[in-house]
Scaffold this motif. Structure first.
Motif, short mmCIF file in Angstrom:
data_model
loop_
_atom_site.label_atom_id
_atom_site.label_comp_id
_atom_site.label_asym_id
_atom_site.label_seq_id
_atom_site.Cartn_x
_atom_site.Cartn_y
_atom_site.Cartn_z
N TYR A 23 69.12 -41.38 39.68
CA TYR A 23 70.26 -40.51 39.37
C TYR A 23 69.96 -39.03 39.58
O TYR A 23 70.89 -38.22 39.58
N ILE A 24 68.68 -38.67 39.72
CA ILE A 24 68.30 -37.28 40.00
C ILE A 24 67.35 -37.31 41.18
O ILE A 24 66.25 -37.86 41.08
N THR A 25 67.76 -36.74 42.30
CA THR A 25 66.94 -36.80 43.51
C THR A 25 66.19 -35.50 43.78
O THR A 25 65.37 -35.46 44.70
N THR A 26 66.45 -34.45 43.00
CA THR A 26 65.82 -33.15 43.27
C THR A 26 64.86 -32.76 42.16
O THR A 26 64.53 -31.59 42.00
N GLN A 27 64.41 -33.72 41.40
CA GLN A 27 63.49 -33.44 40.30
C GLN A 27 62.06 -33.30 40.81
O GLN A 27 61.63 -34.05 41.68
N SER A 28 61.31 -32.34 40.25
CA SER A 28 59.88 -32.21 40.56
C SER A 28 59.11 -32.18 39.26
O SER A 28 59.37 -31.35 38.39
N VAL A 29 58.15 -33.09 39.11
CA VAL A 29 57.38 -33.21 37.86
C VAL A 29 56.00 -32.58 37.96
O VAL A 29 55.28 -32.53 36.98
N GLY A 30 55.63 -32.09 39.14
CA GLY A 30 54.29 -31.53 39.31
C GLY A 30 54.08 -30.23 38.57
O GLY A 30 52.95 -29.89 38.21
N ILE A 31 55.17 -29.49 38.33
CA ILE A 31 55.10 -28.21 37.61
C ILE A 31 56.04 -28.29 36.42
O ILE A 31 57.26 -28.39 36.58
N ARG A 32 55.49 -28.25 35.25
CA ARG A 32 56.24 -28.23 34.01
C ARG A 32 55.54 -27.29 33.04
O ARG A 32 54.38 -26.94 33.25
N PRO A 33 56.23 -26.85 31.97
CA PRO A 33 57.53 -27.23 31.45
C PRO A 33 58.68 -26.73 32.33
O PRO A 33 58.51 -25.84 33.15
N TRP A 34 59.85 -27.33 32.10
CA TRP A 34 61.07 -26.91 32.78
C TRP A 34 61.86 -25.96 31.89
O TRP A 34 61.88 -26.10 30.66
N ALA A 35 62.53 -25.00 32.52
CA ALA A 35 63.44 -24.14 31.79
C ALA A 35 64.67 -24.95 31.35
O ALA A 35 65.03 -25.95 31.96
N ARG A 36 65.31 -24.50 30.29
CA ARG A 36 66.51 -25.21 29.81
C ARG A 36 67.59 -25.28 30.88
O ARG A 36 68.26 -26.32 31.03
N LYS A 37 67.76 -24.21 31.64
CA LYS A 37 68.80 -24.24 32.67
C LYS A 37 68.42 -25.20 33.81
O LYS A 37 69.30 -25.74 34.47
N GLU A 38 67.13 -25.43 34.03
CA GLU A 38 66.72 -26.42 35.02
C GLU A 38 67.02 -27.83 34.51
O GLU A 38 67.45 -28.71 35.28
N CYS A 39 66.80 -28.06 33.22
CA CYS A 39 67.15 -29.36 32.64
C CYS A 39 68.65 -29.60 32.73
O CYS A 39 69.09 -30.72 33.02
N LEU A 40 69.43 -28.55 32.52
CA LEU A 40 70.89 -28.67 32.65
C LEU A 40 71.29 -28.97 34.09
O LEU A 40 72.18 -29.78 34.34
#
Length: 644
Positions: free
Chosen positions: A148-165
């Motif tokens: 359901y999410i094809t543009t997610q990248s997990v190599g660099i985290r944490p994510w900003a709240r607006k990126e989670c949105l």
């Protein structure tokens, strides 16, 4: 009892806390539940404020169904990245049609009046990071691994709240398309519902928010392992919190503030530490020999229980162009694994650093159809070191995605300076650009370029099984330009994740391994250790990366049952083997654990962790030992918001 807070940190946190209580301003709680489409259309009226007042309190609301994902046919659309531009964000639908369409879709969260009248570019809004122990990460990852999410990248985290949105909006758009798999869509809707309530307001600007308060009571009954650099660790990935035999108590609060491009985040804890056991002369001499220390490792008496005030995260920054520049105590999590990345994880207390990071995926220049990239550059200081004292570190990571299937990341970081090593521009240049070996074979060589490290990780959604199976791996190398340069002389941490199981759509399964034993042969303590930096990969006594330790090999399996994104039960098993080449007799540590979370409304949740551990480490403690441990945490997430 004694308290050891840092006065500057306390002043900053006190100032942040006082900003929540300004005289004459209205402080109220956001709406707690959204039961109808009409709820999200309205702005709460505050009776004693005139319409011309600049302070308002909004109901949580977010456009949910008509938002196009930021990648469409592999190409970024500039208007789609401007999430506040409603005419483009909603795919050209009229504003009057949005609430009705939202309600008909099954997600009754339309935009507020303010969102319908403002044009806001999220790249121009400050946004704080979501803490790595948040339930948001496993929920979004599961959505991505179900396709359901094809543009997610997990190599660099944490994510900003607006990126989670942004990721949530992409998932909403995808779940509203009929794909012929009703059971999978139902699972996605369970996750999206909770994510909606948490990330509801995209206009999180010019506001001060009390994010959460929590209390955690824990205990370890029996002998605990507290030194992952030499023997092991009973509790993994706990931000360097108190760890020892006895009871521990943590009381914490977190809050965030944003003003246009600027943002501030604070998460402060009062921690009760159960104290530490005495270190005998024999144990101290063993560690001195094991680490090749230039001076004797000191013996120490036992310490009694004490209290301390400690910020987990405390930073401020500015956002621009899909990037953010920030400074303070902030976490790095560089890798796809849950057991813990090899370079930077949530095992140790976050470091103080200056960070420049891409907060969202950027399309490749000149080839936007190919995929996206992100980057993270950091320069910071490590604490708690003895050989040498007060070292610094720098790091860089590039994350690349190629379509909906493949993600690759490349890491380069190093430790430099410290007592006995000159802090000069020449030494910095040598650290960043030199490929030579250690400047000297003796401890304290002033021309040493530093302890340089590299990493590579990937995540692959298996073609043909993209919505079911994801494989990934992390790697780490000391004194190699890249793990790909000599893959058998580096260490690896592979994993596989099944986002849902056949006939059991509510369940997932994850299996991972982590090793600090090179593939080619066992070199003992070479990984995480350096001739010039003997306690290299530590911060305040905890490993920066995975808690598997030096010359260790661990395998872990965990499976969870998802009632919703915030309510689930997970059980797991882990075994960690310590090499007999590292020290005589080696060691074995076996853990079985259960982690359960439950939420009964938007604002209140509880989490329970229980573990049984058995270990045999002859050089640490004679015979077979075991302990039982666990903790209970109660969290209140009021999202009390003061908006200008």
């Amino acid at each position: 009892m004694r308290a050891t807070p840092n006065s500057k940190e306390l002043l900053i946190c006190m100032a942040f806390g006082l900003s929540l209580l300004p005289t004459g301003l209205c402080l109220a709680q956001d709406a707690t539940e959204t039961d109808s489409a009409n709820h999200s259309d309205a702005t709460l009226e505050v009776p004693h404020l005139q319409p011309s007042s600049s302070f308002v309190l909004q109901a949580d609301a977010v456009p949910s169904t008509l938002i196009e994902p930021p990648l469409l046919n592999g190409t970024f659309k500039g208007t789609l990245m401007n999430a506040g531009n409603l005419a483009s964000t909603y795919g050209g639908h009229q504003a009057s049609q949005i609430p009705q369409a939202s309600a008909q879709s099954g997600f009754p969260y339309g935009p507020t009046r303010r969102q319908l009248t403002e044009i806001i570019d999220p790249d121009k809004l400050g946004s704080t990071d979501v803490p790595m122990d948040s339930w948001i990460y496993p929920a979004l990852e599961r959505l991505a691994d179900m396709g359901y999410i094809t543009t997610q990248s997990v190599g660099i985290r944490p994510w900003a709240r607006k990126e989670c949105l942004r990721q949530l909006r992409e998932a909403e758009n995808e779940v509203n398309r009929y794909n012929g798999n009703k059971a999978m869509d139902q699972q996605a809707e369970l996750l999206i519902s909770d994510l909606h309530r948490e990330l509801a307001d995209p206009v999180d600007s010019n506001s001060v928010v009390l994010e959460s308060t929590y209390n955690r009571d824990g205990a370890i009954i029996g002998p605990a392992i507290t030194d992952s650099y030499h023997f092991g660790q009973t509790w993994w990935n706990d931000f360097g919190r108190p760890l020892g035999r006895g009871t521990s108590v943590i009381a914490g609060l977190s809050g965030r503030a944003t003003y246009n491009r600027y943002f501030v985040y604070a998460r402060e804890e009062l921690q009760h530490d159960p104290g530490t056991l005495a270190r005998s002369d024999e144990q101290a001499q063993f560690i001195t020999t094991l680490d090749g220390l230039p001076n004797d490792y000191p013996a120490s008496p036992a310490t009694s229980a004490y209290e301390r005030v400690r910020p987990i995260e405390l930073y401020a920054g500015v956002a621009f162009g899909g990037n953010a520049l920030s400074f303070g105590k902030q976490e790095l999590y560089w890798g796809p694994t849950v057991i813990g990345p090899l370079s930077f994880s949530s095992n140790a207390e976050p470091t103080y650093n200056l960070q420049f990071v891409a907060t969202r995926p950027h399309p490749y220049p000149f080839a936007p159809n190919l995929g996206t990239y992100r980057f993270d550059f950091v320069f910071g200081k490590l604490s708690g070191h003895q050989s040498p004292n007060r070292p610094y570190y720098n790091g860089s990571k590039i994350d690349l995605t190629f379509g909906p299937y493949l993600e690759l990341s490349f890491t380069r970081w190093s430790i430099l300076w410290g007592v006995g090593h000159p802090m000069t521009l020449e030494s910095l240049k040598r650290n960043l650009f030199s490929f030579n070996a250690t400047g000297g074979q003796f401890y304290g060589a002033r021309n040493d370029p530093g302890d340089r490290k590299s990493g590579f990780d990937f995540r692959l959604h298996v073609p043909g099984l993209r919505k079911y199976v994801t494989i990934y791996a992390d790697s780490y190398a000391d004194d190699e330009p890249s793990p790909l340069d000599a893959p058998r002389r580096v260490v690896w941490s592979p994993g596989i994740y099944f986002a849902r199981l056949p006939l059991l759509p509510h369940m997932d399964l994850r299996v991972e391994a982590a090793s600090t034993n090179e593939l080619s042969h066992d070199e003992g303590s070479r990984v995480f250790w350096n001739t010039q930096y003997h306690d290299a990969n530590l911060n305040k006594g905890f490993l920066l990366g995975t808690a598997v330790g030096r010359d260790g090999r661990a395998i872990e399996g965990r499976s969870g049952y998802w009632f919703s994104a915030r309510t689930r039960v997970e059980a797991g098993y882990r075994q960690n083997k310590l090499s007999a080449i590292f020290y005589t007799g080696g060691g074995t540590i076996t853990d079985g654990f259960v982690n359960a979370s439950y939420t009964w409304n938007r604002n209140w949740s509880a989490q329970v962790f229980a573990q049984y551990e058995r270990f045999i480490i002859p050089t640490f403690m004679a015979g077979s030992q075991h302990n039982e441990s666990g903790w209970f945490q109660l969290t209140w997430t009021p999202n009390l918001k003061l908006t200008h």
